[in-house]
Design an enzyme around this catalytic site. Sequence first.
Site, PDB file in Angstrom:
ATOM      1  N   CYS A   1      47.827  -3.498 -55.891  1.00  0.00           N
ATOM      2  CA  CYS A   1      47.086  -3.233 -54.492  1.00  0.00           C
ATOM      3  C   CYS A   1      48.111  -3.454 -53.438  1.00  0.00           C
ATOM      4  O   CYS A   1      48.906  -4.326 -53.462  1.00  0.00           O
ATOM      5  CB  CYS A   1      45.948  -3.831 -54.392  1.00  0.00           C
ATOM      6  SG  CYS A   1      44.646  -3.698 -55.896  1.00  0.00           S
TER       7      CYS A   1
ATOM      8  N   ARG B   1      54.860  -0.131 -56.229  1.00  0.00           N
ATOM      9  CA  ARG B   1      54.225  -1.387 -56.778  1.00  0.00           C
ATOM     10  C   ARG B   1      53.167  -0.991 -57.827  1.00  0.00           C
ATOM     11  O   ARG B   1      52.864  -1.912 -58.542  1.00  0.00           O
ATOM     12  CB  ARG B   1      53.313  -2.161 -55.631  1.00  0.00           C
ATOM     13  CG  ARG B   1      54.255  -2.354 -54.343  1.00  0.00           C
ATOM     14  CD  ARG B   1      53.303  -2.692 -53.135  1.00  0.00           C
ATOM     15  NE  ARG B   1      52.367  -3.832 -53.515  1.00  0.00           N
ATOM     16  CZ  ARG B   1      52.427  -5.145 -53.162  1.00  0.00           C
ATOM     17  NH1 ARG B   1      53.602  -5.493 -52.589  1.00  0.00           N
ATOM     18  NH2 ARG B   1      51.605  -5.927 -53.380  1.00  0.00           N
TER      19      ARG B   1
ATOM     20  N   TRP C   1      45.054  -0.824 -57.374  1.00  0.00           N
ATOM     21  CA  TRP C   1      45.025  -1.169 -58.898  1.00  0.00           C
ATOM     22  C   TRP C   1      43.898  -1.759 -59.601  1.00  0.00           C
ATOM     23  O   TRP C   1      43.649  -2.932 -59.124  1.00  0.00           O
ATOM     24  CB  TRP C   1      46.450  -1.907 -59.077  1.00  0.00           C
ATOM     25  CG  TRP C   1      47.103  -2.148 -60.454  1.00  0.00           C
ATOM     26  CD1 TRP C   1      47.926  -1.108 -61.194  1.00  0.00           C
ATOM     27  CD2 TRP C   1      46.747  -3.130 -61.293  1.00  0.00           C
ATOM     28  NE1 TRP C   1      48.297  -1.656 -62.411  1.00  0.00           N
ATOM     29  CE2 TRP C   1      47.455  -2.786 -62.611  1.00  0.00           C
ATOM     30  CE3 TRP C   1      45.938  -4.421 -61.338  1.00  0.00           C
ATOM     31  CZ2 TRP C   1      47.643  -3.675 -63.566  1.00  0.00           C
ATOM     32  CZ3 TRP C   1      45.876  -5.170 -62.291  1.00  0.00           C
ATOM     33  CH2 TRP C   1      46.751  -4.761 -63.502  1.00  0.00           C
TER      34      TRP C   1
ATOM     35  N   ASN D   1      43.047  -6.714 -50.825  1.00  0.00           N
ATOM     36  CA  ASN D   1      43.982  -7.103 -52.234  1.00  0.00           C
ATOM     37  C   ASN D   1      43.435  -8.482 -52.401  1.00  0.00           C
ATOM     38  O   ASN D   1      43.112  -9.307 -51.874  1.00  0.00           O
ATOM     39  CB  ASN D   1      45.430  -7.262 -51.783  1.00  0.00           C
ATOM     40  CG  ASN D   1      46.161  -5.929 -51.548  1.00  0.00           C
ATOM     41  OD1 ASN D   1      45.212  -4.899 -51.702  1.00  0.00           O
ATOM     42  ND2 ASN D   1      47.257  -5.961 -51.042  1.00  0.00           N
ATOM     43  N   GLY D   2      43.493  -8.714 -53.797  1.00  0.00           N
ATOM     44  CA  GLY D   2      42.895 -10.246 -54.202  1.00  0.00           C
ATOM     45  C   GLY D   2      41.801  -9.934 -55.168  1.00  0.00           C
ATOM     46  O   GLY D   2      41.227  -8.654 -55.419  1.00  0.00           O
TER      47      GLY D   2
ATOM     48  N   GLU E   1      63.691  -8.706 -74.000  1.00  0.00           N
ATOM     49  CA  GLU E   1      63.832  -8.034 -72.765  1.00  0.00           C
ATOM     50  C   GLU E   1      64.097  -6.409 -73.185  1.00  0.00           C
ATOM     51  O   GLU E   1      63.513  -5.576 -72.449  1.00  0.00           O
ATOM     52  CB  GLU E   1      65.193  -8.405 -72.092  1.00  0.00           C
ATOM     53  CG  GLU E   1      65.074  -7.722 -70.540  1.00  0.00           C
ATOM     54  CD  GLU E   1      64.091  -7.453 -69.584  1.00  0.00           C
ATOM     55  OE1 GLU E   1      63.018  -8.283 -69.831  1.00  0.00           O
ATOM     56  OE2 GLU E   1      64.098  -6.892 -68.734  1.00  0.00           O
TER      57      GLU E   1
ATOM     58  N   LYS F   1      61.223  -3.621 -72.165  1.00  0.00           N
ATOM     59  CA  LYS F   1      61.651  -2.458 -71.590  1.00  0.00           C
ATOM     60  C   LYS F   1      61.187  -1.272 -72.344  1.00  0.00           C
ATOM     61  O   LYS F   1      60.571  -0.228 -71.471  1.00  0.00           O
ATOM     62  CB  LYS F   1      63.024  -2.303 -71.287  1.00  0.00           C
ATOM     63  CG  LYS F   1      63.417  -1.898 -69.967  1.00  0.00           C
ATOM     64  CD  LYS F   1      63.769  -2.808 -68.794  1.00  0.00           C
ATOM     65  CE  LYS F   1      62.502  -3.703 -68.694  1.00  0.00           C
ATOM     66  NZ  LYS F   1      62.650  -4.795 -67.478  1.00  0.00           N
TER      67      LYS F   1
ATOM     68  N   GLU G   1      57.403  -0.853 -72.036  1.00  0.00           N
ATOM     69  CA  GLU G   1      56.820  -0.509 -70.862  1.00  0.00           C
ATOM     70  C   GLU G   1      57.014   1.005 -70.226  1.00  0.00           C
ATOM     71  O   GLU G   1      56.161   1.621 -69.821  1.00  0.00           O
ATOM     72  CB  GLU G   1      57.645  -1.492 -69.746  1.00  0.00           C
ATOM     73  CG  GLU G   1      57.170  -2.819 -69.576  1.00  0.00           C
ATOM     74  CD  GLU G   1      58.071  -3.322 -68.255  1.00  0.00           C
ATOM     75  OE1 GLU G   1      57.405  -3.920 -67.524  1.00  0.00           O
ATOM     76  OE2 GLU G   1      59.264  -3.335 -68.427  1.00  0.00           O
TER      77      GLU G   1
ATOM     78  N   HIS H   1      59.978 -14.274 -92.035  1.00  0.00           N
ATOM     79  CA  HIS H   1      58.871 -14.862 -92.018  1.00  0.00           C
ATOM     80  C   HIS H   1      57.732 -14.212 -91.732  1.00  0.00           C
ATOM     81  O   HIS H   1      56.604 -14.737 -91.618  1.00  0.00           O
ATOM     82  CB  HIS H   1      59.117 -16.366 -91.181  1.00  0.00           C
ATOM     83  CG  HIS H   1      60.003 -17.171 -91.551  1.00  0.00           C
ATOM     84  ND1 HIS H   1      60.121 -18.058 -92.988  1.00  0.00           N
ATOM     85  CD2 HIS H   1      61.260 -17.324 -91.201  1.00  0.00           C
ATOM     86  CE1 HIS H   1      61.306 -18.507 -92.957  1.00  0.00           C
ATOM     87  NE2 HIS H   1      61.973 -18.451 -91.886  1.00  0.00           N
TER      88      HIS H   1
ATOM     89  N   LYS I   1      54.391  -2.844 -60.108  1.00  0.00           N
ATOM     90  CA  LYS I   1      55.649  -3.827 -59.676  1.00  0.00           C
ATOM     91  C   LYS I   1      55.279  -5.317 -59.390  1.00  0.00           C
ATOM     92  O   LYS I   1      56.177  -6.119 -59.587  1.00  0.00           O
ATOM     93  CB  LYS I   1      56.261  -3.036 -58.538  1.00  0.00           C
ATOM     94  CG  LYS I   1      57.690  -3.469 -58.296  1.00  0.00           C
ATOM     95  CD  LYS I   1      58.586  -3.228 -59.159  1.00  0.00           C
ATOM     96  CE  LYS I   1      60.154  -3.753 -59.037  1.00  0.00           C
ATOM     97  NZ  LYS I   1      60.711  -4.089 -60.316  1.00  0.00           N
TER      98      LYS I   1
HETATM   99  C1  F6R Z   1      59.295  -5.953 -66.342  1.00  0.00           C
HETATM  100  C2  F6R Z   1      58.601  -6.124 -65.071  1.00  0.00           C
HETATM  101  C3  F6R Z   1      57.620  -7.271 -65.229  1.00  0.00           C
HETATM  102  C4  F6R Z   1      57.846  -8.315 -64.266  1.00  0.00           C
HETATM  103  C5  F6R Z   1      56.725  -9.597 -64.134  1.00  0.00           C
HETATM  104  C6  F6R Z   1      57.241 -10.331 -63.383  1.00  0.00           C
HETATM  105  O1  F6R Z   1      60.056  -4.676 -66.368  1.00  0.00           O
HETATM  106  O2  F6R Z   1      58.814  -5.674 -64.129  1.00  0.00           O
HETATM  107  O3  F6R Z   1      57.221  -7.776 -66.523  1.00  0.00           O
HETATM  108  O4  F6R Z   1      59.209  -8.710 -64.669  1.00  0.00           O
HETATM  109  O5  F6R Z   1      55.572  -8.901 -63.595  1.00  0.00           O
HETATM  110  O6  F6R Z   1      57.444 -10.052 -61.970  1.00  0.00           O
HETATM  111  P1  F6R Z   1      58.330 -10.720 -60.728  1.00  0.00           P
HETATM  112  O7  F6R Z   1      59.671 -10.771 -61.331  1.00  0.00           O
HETATM  113  O8  F6R Z   1      58.018  -9.938 -59.562  1.00  0.00           O
HETATM  114  O9  F6R Z   1      57.602 -12.298 -60.752  1.00  0.00           O
END
Ligand code: F6R
Length: 607
Positions: free
Chosen positions: A2, A27, A72, A98-99, A480, A484, A487, A503, A602
């Site tokens: 949000c 975001r 969101w 927000n929240g 990672e 990626k 996602e 395993h 984001k």
């Molecule tokens: C992965 C991604 C999320 C963030 C996670 C933490 O590409 O963007 O997994 O890494 O939400 O976000 P931050 O780093 O902003 O605390």
Amino acid sequence: MCGIFGFIGNRNAAPILLEGLRRLEYRGYDSTGIAVHNSTIQTYKRVGKVSELQEILPDVIEGHKGIAHTRWATHGGVTNENAHPHIDTNNRLAIVHNGILDNARGLREKLQSKGVNLISETDSEVLAHMISIGINSGQSPEDAVRHTLNRVTGTWGLCVLFEDHDLLICASNGSPLIIGQGDGENFVSSDPHALTPHTQNIFFLEDGDIATVTIDKIQISRQDGRTSSTGMTILEKEWGESDLGEFPHYMIKEIHEQPEALRRCISGRLDYPNGSAKMSGLRVSPVDLRNAPHVRLIGCGTALNACKIGALAIEELARITALSHVASEFRYNDPVINTKAFHLAVSQSGETADTLSAVKEIKLKGGTVHGIINVVGSTIARKCGQGVYIHSGPEQAVASTKAFTNMVAALLMFAIKIGRTRSFTTERGRVLIDEFNKIPNLMDEYLQNSGPIDEAVGLLKDAKCVLFLGRGLSMPVASEGALKLMEVAYIPCLSYPAGEMKHGPIALLEEGSPVVVIAPNDKHKQKTIASMHECKARGAKIILIHEEGDDEISLEADVSIAIPSCDNLLTPLLTVIPTQLIAYKTALVLGCDVDRPRNLAKSVTVE
Ligand code: F6R
């Protein structure tokens, strides 16, 4: 997640609000809306993108103050009714929130029992009605908001627009809200990034602050009526929005920005003469570093993967126990906090609610925390009050790339620094620093010739599931890479330590199953080759990321992608890049929205 934007001034509010919303888009959100005050409050909202909201707006909306929101979904589905702003029954005020309000259900029931007709399924709508009840009973806007907030529990970034008052009331508690001071006009946003085109003079509201914002005044007080100590901060210029330039998407742009971002991160910090790193934001003496009983690193998602690399590097270089923690689990597992231990909270946005709550938990129990943060002045950075900015610059694609490499770089520098106070010599330190300095150029070199990524995409695009394997420092890189691809291309991915594969996950392998293996030329390589053989024996196709010139391993692979050779400790900074490119290109081939993957945000500002 949000986002809030608000404006009060002498200009037409609607275009400013829409531009604010556009800057919040990165975001992640599912619906959007604005409310503008002319003589009455006019509200427009709908499911979808800001561009879709624009389609339903009249050509001109008169009015010099207003509020706007990207939602969101948390409470209630993705519907027009649930989108913000929410209004009270008589359309005398509108709110954006927000929240999450923890006691919303009880409050909704109470309002309904008083005959209030709730239009949405959201927790937020109760705020509009409760504030309205206060106004109707003669309270001032600020008192009505204050009394309402005294009766709700949970988190809020809140901005309220009134029909009969020439002001906005804002409040923050556990969800960021920032007031930007302009010249004869003022702005509100949940994200400093959205304020940069208008002003650099900003007030980050503290938890429990309430602000009355008029055209020419910003008055901040505490929710309990006391005066607030919140002062003005000057926002760094670098937080302006960057445009795409020659790139079709932010994700690929940010992948290519990694060499430059890394140069910024290490600039002035690599200390060759002492074989160490200079990190002036760390407020800790060498003696305290040397005597720390352990190091704990906390983060979510990509930041968590960076923490895992940091923990391994710290343990290896400094011979001190270092543990990484999933932030969302941390507080609720009631961790024992040793006040002499070194805690690091790692976050790109600096707003992640889970990481923030872990920071609060550590501080509550008497510990200290240092932040490893990208966004300057963000909530976690301010809460920690000490730490290191990673200087990646604005990261606009939802999938994190350049922030990951800089988080890893910052943690590796910290590992070298603490290592020098505890275990290894200046000479060893100098070798590492020398090698570190070369990495940005090696990144450039790799990005100029990234190898057979398209072949890898060919093996991955139709996969039911993809297994990512690595050992040691390459294990979090595998995680990672899996995160990626999952996602942005929505392909189920598993990441496993290569040795653990036999395993359990080996049961998934069948003819043609793609397996991505991260295997630099380190002490784990021979064992990883054995794991590759186990996969191949079950018909798996191996996509290998290895160091160039390492034919022993590359000949074992179906697709082999070489990164330039470097010191073992630094390999994650390079091996991760092919995984980013693989994710990006697979998503494109599958027609996915790479910069705005579905359901993701984001900045995840709820727990
Ligand atoms: C992965 C991604 C999320 C963030 C996670 C933490 O590409 O963007 O997994 O890494 O939400 O976000 P931050 O780093 O902003 O605390």
